[in-house]
Design a protein around this motif. Structure first.
Motif, PDB file in Angstrom:
ATOM      1  N   VAL A 174      -5.583 -31.750  37.440  1.00  0.00           N
ATOM      2  CA  VAL A 174      -6.482 -31.853  36.383  1.00  0.00           C
ATOM      3  C   VAL A 174      -5.960 -32.832  35.377  1.00  0.00           C
ATOM      4  CG1 VAL A 174      -7.743 -30.483  34.373  1.00  0.00           C
ATOM      5  CG2 VAL A 174      -7.438 -29.308  36.648  1.00  0.00           C
ATOM      6  N   GLU A 175      -6.915 -33.661  34.985  1.00  0.00           N
ATOM      7  CA  GLU A 175      -6.558 -34.562  33.716  1.00  0.00           C
ATOM      8  C   GLU A 175      -7.574 -34.211  32.591  1.00  0.00           C
ATOM      9  OE1 GLU A 175      -6.717 -38.745  34.751  1.00  0.00           O
ATOM     10  OE2 GLU A 175      -7.339 -39.422  32.843  1.00  0.00           O
ATOM     11  N   CYS A 176      -6.737 -34.015  31.346  1.00  0.00           N
ATOM     12  CA  CYS A 176      -7.584 -33.546  30.159  1.00  0.00           C
ATOM     13  C   CYS A 176      -7.291 -34.737  29.300  1.00  0.00           C
ATOM     14  CB  CYS A 176      -7.114 -32.187  29.663  1.00  0.00           C
ATOM     15  SG  CYS A 176      -7.659 -30.873  30.705  1.00  0.00           S
ATOM     16  N   LEU A 177      -8.348 -34.930  28.397  1.00  0.00           N
ATOM     17  CA  LEU A 177      -7.997 -35.761  27.011  1.00  0.00           C
ATOM     18  C   LEU A 177      -7.874 -34.656  26.041  1.00  0.00           C
ATOM     19  CD1 LEU A 177     -10.963 -38.124  27.401  1.00  0.00           C
ATOM     20  CD2 LEU A 177      -8.564 -38.442  28.239  1.00  0.00           C
ATOM     21  N   THR A 178      -6.858 -34.661  25.374  1.00  0.00           N
ATOM     22  CA  THR A 178      -6.797 -33.627  24.331  1.00  0.00           C
ATOM     23  C   THR A 178      -6.780 -34.313  22.893  1.00  0.00           C
ATOM     24  OG1 THR A 178      -4.201 -33.967  24.245  1.00  0.00           O
ATOM     25  CG2 THR A 178      -4.990 -32.514  25.910  1.00  0.00           C
ATOM     26  N   VAL A 179      -7.128 -33.207  22.110  1.00  0.00           N
ATOM     27  CA  VAL A 179      -7.379 -33.570  20.513  1.00  0.00           C
ATOM     28  C   VAL A 179      -6.498 -32.757  19.657  1.00  0.00           C
ATOM     29  CG1 VAL A 179      -9.128 -33.983  18.641  1.00  0.00           C
ATOM     30  CG2 VAL A 179      -9.402 -34.793  21.035  1.00  0.00           C
ATOM     31  N   ASP A 180      -5.825 -33.033  18.789  1.00  0.00           N
ATOM     32  CA  ASP A 180      -4.934 -31.955  17.992  1.00  0.00           C
ATOM     33  C   ASP A 180      -5.862 -31.421  16.817  1.00  0.00           C
ATOM     34  OD1 ASP A 180      -5.065 -33.717  15.818  1.00  0.00           O
ATOM     35  OD2 ASP A 180      -2.863 -34.362  16.088  1.00  0.00           O
ATOM     36  N   ARG A 181      -5.431 -30.426  16.167  1.00  0.00           N
ATOM     37  CA  ARG A 181      -5.973 -29.698  15.272  1.00  0.00           C
ATOM     38  C   ARG A 181      -6.597 -30.572  14.265  1.00  0.00           C
ATOM     39  NH1 ARG A 181      -6.728 -24.155  13.406  1.00  0.00           N
ATOM     40  NH2 ARG A 181      -5.249 -23.298  15.218  1.00  0.00           N
ATOM     41  N   GLU A 182      -5.688 -31.178  13.679  1.00  0.00           N
ATOM     42  CA  GLU A 182      -6.237 -32.076  12.400  1.00  0.00           C
ATOM     43  C   GLU A 182      -7.281 -33.277  12.622  1.00  0.00           C
ATOM     44  OE1 GLU A 182      -2.766 -34.530  10.861  1.00  0.00           O
ATOM     45  OE2 GLU A 182      -4.239 -35.739   9.823  1.00  0.00           O
ATOM     46  N   SER A 183      -7.306 -33.915  14.091  1.00  0.00           N
ATOM     47  CA  SER A 183      -8.322 -34.697  14.331  1.00  0.00           C
ATOM     48  C   SER A 183      -9.736 -33.839  14.718  1.00  0.00           C
ATOM     49  CB  SER A 183      -7.943 -35.557  15.598  1.00  0.00           C
ATOM     50  OG  SER A 183      -6.631 -36.356  15.270  1.00  0.00           O
TER      51      SER A 183
END
Ligand code: 6JR
Length: 136
Positions: free
Chosen positions: A111-120
């Motif tokens: 699997v390939e995921c794009l991840t975004v942290d909590r602040e963004s």
């Protein structure tokens, strides 16, 4: 070789195809594309563990994941759904500042995921009505 700019353009194009983000203006999509990271998982990897603390939001770019949840009285978590390209997960712990509600496990071949942290997530995604109205 792909340049950083080509990668950025590909990411914006993909983000525009994600139903959750469909109504966002291009400048917001570009901001998300600026901050996201790409993570790869092998078959069987736990991307999220139920009960853990979490600070990351995920959008599936390639492959499929299995969502499982502990059921009272049973030893093994039970599959509640599968998600694939263009779908997202991990929003619940970010919206409620609570623990992860389910396991999310990578299926074959990976699997390939794009991840975004909590602040963004808070500044760019967390206000979307679809997320707040989501009722599993
Ligand atoms: N339920 C992620 C996908 C479901 C689902 C039901 C629930 C909760 P997270 O699994 O975000 O991490 O994105 O908690 O940060 O049917 N997911 N399908 N979660 N929770 C989660 C979602 C994703 C795990 C689901 C999920 C519930 C039911 C009753 C509390 C009480």
């Amino acid at each position: 070789m792909k340049t950083g700019l080509q990668r950025q353009e590909e990411n914006i194009k993909f983000l525009r195809s994600v139903p959750l983000l469909q109504n966002l203006p291009t400048d917001k999509l570009a901001k998300i594309a600026d901050v996201l990271e790409v993570d790869f998982y092998h078959e069987g990897d736990f991307i999220i563990r139920e009960g853990a603390v979490g600070d990351t939001f995920f959008i599936i770019n390639k492959g499929e994941v299995q969502v499982t949840q502990k059921i009272a009285g049973f030893d093994d978590p039970k599959e509640i759904r599968r998600l694939d390209r263009g779908q997202y997960f991990g929003e619940k712990a970010l919206l409620s500042e609570d623990r992860r509600t389910a396991n999310v496990i990578a299926l074959a071949p990976g699997v390939e995921c794009l991840t975004v942290d909590r602040e963004s997530f808070n500044s760019l995604i967390g206000d979307l009505n679809e997320l707040k109205e989501k009722d599993y």
